[in-house]
Design a protein around this motif. Sequence first.
Motif, PDB file in Angstrom:
ATOM      1  N   ASN A   1       0.375  -1.470  -0.322  1.00 29.13           N
ATOM      2  CA  ASN A   1       0.138  -0.185  -0.100  1.00 29.13           C
ATOM      3  C   ASN A   1       0.919   1.527  -0.273  1.00 29.13           C
ATOM      4  O   ASN A   1       0.324   2.221  -0.740  1.00 29.13           O
ATOM      5  CB  ASN A   1      -0.789  -0.032   0.976  1.00 29.13           C
ATOM      6  N   ILE A   2       1.616   1.014   0.919  1.00 29.78           N
ATOM      7  CA  ILE A   2       3.184   2.647   1.302  1.00 29.78           C
ATOM      8  C   ILE A   2       4.580   1.624   1.129  1.00 29.78           C
ATOM      9  O   ILE A   2       4.736   0.825   0.786  1.00 29.78           O
ATOM     10  CB  ILE A   2       2.174   2.878   2.336  1.00 29.78           C
ATOM     11  N   ILE A   3       5.315   3.195  -0.355  1.00 28.82           N
ATOM     12  CA  ILE A   3       6.380   2.746   0.303  1.00 28.82           C
ATOM     13  C   ILE A   3       7.414   3.440   1.009  1.00 28.82           C
ATOM     14  O   ILE A   3       6.657   4.824   0.238  1.00 28.82           O
ATOM     15  CB  ILE A   3       7.286   1.838  -1.571  1.00 28.82           C
ATOM     16  N   LEU A   4       7.845   3.714   2.275  1.00 27.16           N
ATOM     17  CA  LEU A   4       8.608   4.224   3.402  1.00 27.16           C
ATOM     18  C   LEU A   4      10.145   4.513   2.542  1.00 27.16           C
ATOM     19  O   LEU A   4      10.769   3.657   3.089  1.00 27.16           O
ATOM     20  CB  LEU A   4       8.347   4.175   3.972  1.00 27.16           C
ATOM     21  N   ASP A   5      10.196   5.093   2.287  1.00 23.19           N
ATOM     22  CA  ASP A   5      11.720   4.919   1.726  1.00 23.19           C
ATOM     23  C   ASP A   5      12.696   6.550   2.095  1.00 23.19           C
ATOM     24  O   ASP A   5      12.180   6.623   3.757  1.00 23.19           O
ATOM     25  CB  ASP A   5      11.073   5.602   0.362  1.00 23.19           C
ATOM     26  N   ARG A   6      13.822   6.529   1.275  1.00 23.58           N
ATOM     27  CA  ARG A   6      14.614   7.669   3.048  1.00 23.58           C
ATOM     28  C   ARG A   6      14.359   8.477   3.496  1.00 23.58           C
ATOM     29  O   ARG A   6      14.778   9.430   4.528  1.00 23.58           O
ATOM     30  CB  ARG A   6      16.222   7.876   1.642  1.00 23.58           C
ATOM     31  N   PRO A   7      13.348   9.693   2.244  1.00 25.68           N
ATOM     32  CA  PRO A   7      13.372  11.057   3.639  1.00 25.68           C
ATOM     33  C   PRO A   7      12.265  10.740   4.857  1.00 25.68           C
ATOM     34  O   PRO A   7      12.674  11.234   5.055  1.00 25.68           O
ATOM     35  CB  PRO A   7      12.161  11.654   2.181  1.00 25.68           C
ATOM     36  N   ALA A   8      11.480   9.831   4.767  1.00 23.91           N
ATOM     37  CA  ALA A   8      10.923   9.906   6.126  1.00 23.91           C
ATOM     38  C   ALA A   8      11.570   9.187   6.532  1.00 23.91           C
ATOM     39  O   ALA A   8      11.892   9.214   8.529  1.00 23.91           O
ATOM     40  CB  ALA A   8       9.409   8.989   5.808  1.00 23.91           C
ATOM     41  N   LEU A   9      12.351   8.070   6.054  1.00 23.58           N
ATOM     42  CA  LEU A   9      13.330   7.013   7.566  1.00 23.58           C
ATOM     43  C   LEU A   9      13.776   8.122   8.029  1.00 23.58           C
ATOM     44  O   LEU A   9      14.749   7.615   8.975  1.00 23.58           O
ATOM     45  CB  LEU A   9      13.927   6.039   6.745  1.00 23.58           C
ATOM     46  N   GLU A  10      14.724   8.549   6.683  1.00 25.71           N
ATOM     47  CA  GLU A  10      15.943   9.646   7.959  1.00 25.71           C
ATOM     48  C   GLU A  10      15.299  10.565   8.600  1.00 25.71           C
ATOM     49  O   GLU A  10      15.559  11.723  10.062  1.00 25.71           O
ATOM     50  CB  GLU A  10      16.740  11.307   6.649  1.00 25.71           C
ATOM     51  N   ASP A  11      13.664  11.289   8.515  1.00 29.27           N
ATOM     52  CA  ASP A  11      13.298  11.864  10.025  1.00 29.27           C
ATOM     53  C   ASP A  11      12.653  11.512  10.883  1.00 29.27           C
ATOM     54  O   ASP A  11      12.777  11.791  11.543  1.00 29.27           O
ATOM     55  CB  ASP A  11      12.088  13.057   8.782  1.00 29.27           C
ATOM     56  N   LEU A  12      12.425  10.425  10.379  1.00 31.80           N
ATOM     57  CA  LEU A  12      12.570   9.693  11.835  1.00 31.80           C
ATOM     58  C   LEU A  12      13.861   9.232  12.280  1.00 31.80           C
ATOM     59  O   LEU A  12      13.132   9.255  13.723  1.00 31.80           O
ATOM     60  CB  LEU A  12      11.627   8.243  11.306  1.00 31.80           C
ATOM     61  N   ARG A  13      14.765   8.940  12.105  1.00 36.02           N
ATOM     62  CA  ARG A  13      15.975   8.950  12.500  1.00 36.02           C
ATOM     63  C   ARG A  13      16.367   7.630  13.369  1.00 36.02           C
ATOM     64  O   ARG A  13      16.629   7.281  14.134  1.00 36.02           O
ATOM     65  CB  ARG A  13      16.048  10.193  13.662  1.00 36.02           C
ATOM     66  N   SER A  14      15.733   6.734  11.971  1.00 39.52           N
ATOM     67  CA  SER A  14      15.758   5.357  12.034  1.00 39.52           C
ATOM     68  C   SER A  14      16.584   4.596  11.683  1.00 39.52           C
ATOM     69  O   SER A  14      17.468   4.589  11.183  1.00 39.52           O
ATOM     70  CB  SER A  14      14.102   4.707  11.183  1.00 39.52           C
ATOM     71  N   ILE A  15      17.192   3.212  12.921  1.00 38.07           N
ATOM     72  CA  ILE A  15      17.737   2.206  12.675  1.00 38.07           C
ATOM     73  C   ILE A  15      17.313   1.110  12.036  1.00 38.07           C
ATOM     74  O   ILE A  15      16.475   0.765  12.815  1.00 38.07           O
ATOM     75  CB  ILE A  15      18.856   2.387  13.571  1.00 38.07           C
ATOM     76  N   ILE A  16      17.472   0.223  10.876  1.00 37.29           N
ATOM     77  CA  ILE A  16      17.479  -0.474  10.607  1.00 37.29           C
ATOM     78  C   ILE A  16      18.566  -1.673  10.966  1.00 37.29           C
ATOM     79  O   ILE A  16      19.387  -1.745   9.928  1.00 37.29           O
ATOM     80  CB  ILE A  16      16.809  -0.819   8.793  1.00 37.29           C
ATOM     81  N   SER A  17      17.050  -3.422  10.967  1.00 34.19           N
ATOM     82  CA  SER A  17      18.110  -4.124  10.944  1.00 34.19           C
ATOM     83  C   SER A  17      17.557  -5.154  10.232  1.00 34.19           C
ATOM     84  O   SER A  17      16.726  -6.248  10.592  1.00 34.19           O
ATOM     85  CB  SER A  17      18.620  -4.798  12.398  1.00 34.19           C
ATOM     86  N   MET A  18      17.798  -5.590   8.676  1.00 38.13           N
ATOM     87  CA  MET A  18      17.038  -6.993   8.481  1.00 38.13           C
ATOM     88  C   MET A  18      17.255  -8.174   8.961  1.00 38.13           C
ATOM     89  O   MET A  18      16.656  -8.690   8.554  1.00 38.13           O
ATOM     90  CB  MET A  18      17.877  -6.908   6.908  1.00 38.13           C
TER      91      MET A  18
END
Length: 397
Positions: free
Chosen positions: A361-378
Amino acid sequence: MTGASDAVMCRGFFATLDGQAQDWFTTLPEKSISTFADLSGKFLSYYANNILKKKQFASMCKFEQGSTKTLTDYLTRWKKEARSVENFDEKAAIPIFTGNVRSGPFHRDLVQNRPKTYVALLDRAARFAEAEEAEKKKKEEERGRRDKRGYLGQYVKRSGQGRPQGPGNVWKKKGGSEPPASGSRKRELDQLTEEEERESGEPHPPKKQVIHVIFGGPEGGDTQSERKKWARNLYVGEVVRQPHEKKQRREPIIFTDDDLPDGPLPHRDALVITLDINNTIVHRVLVDTRSSVNDMYYEEFTKLGLTRKQLAPVRTPLSGFTGDSIETEGSINLEVEIGTAPHVKRWEVEFVVVKIECAHNIILDRPALEDLRSIISMEHLCLKFPTPTGVGVARGD
């Protein structure tokens, strides 16, 4: 584009346009283009006045190096001029290039060893130009070492340029004699004895007088009382620097085995999470760090109760979905909430709406992830982010 269909080539061509050219493309009547040849023909016809006219090959005969141009400059200008010539003859260009080069080692080498091909000519010219630049740099370095004479070296006359300094040119106090300089004073004035010069083993330049500080004069008055009054009236300022703001301490974000998903590893799954968008729980949100825009599909857009009137226009198409360009419906800013209480984060995200079908439904990409200041672990199939109450977590669904 090799082997691509005309439709793909036309859409790909639009992605390369900007400004007025892009405006021209959007004004083409619907269904007026059936092949890429039609599109290229219309484009060339519309911008025929912008096409640079090719020069005649004979114009290269007037293109001389000149007395002040370096070989690098001449070679660069020659290549640029050659690209603007119609029916450029490489074989005939060899003697013209040779005749236009300034006399010197390179010209002599071309005459003695005539290049067999135009490519060999340009290769030899590039090597000579590189050697010329290296020699010029070397001479400048050597000249700089010779000219280094202290802070005021550039203002001091070289030996032989002015009147030789003798006893008559030395200022002496009336009625007295010049005091002998001590060993440390001699070194301060850059005056070494012959024995010291021999010990150093290096030649020294002619001795120069060194000026360190000039002070005194009538500044503030001629009497002591006048100078004291002048000093009291001087403005004494203070430079104040604002203290650095203390950076907010963040709780460290770490991943442990407790964060690993159930099931065998490695899992090879994509990170798909759930978000609260516009006060609606939205599933199947793909977390993707490869794109520069956050995408929302039109079907989900309508399910959120939104209308086209709320969309802002987006003129640049998107690329990368199916290999060709995709026209967007527009963009919209929405409030998004992520996490579970009490560690929840709300922030505003700009979505670009596209009208195609997709499994998400949605693709959350770099702009939103950077504003969230998120750290991702696949590996752990989750992302973590700072909140006012601690570290928030969004796990893969």
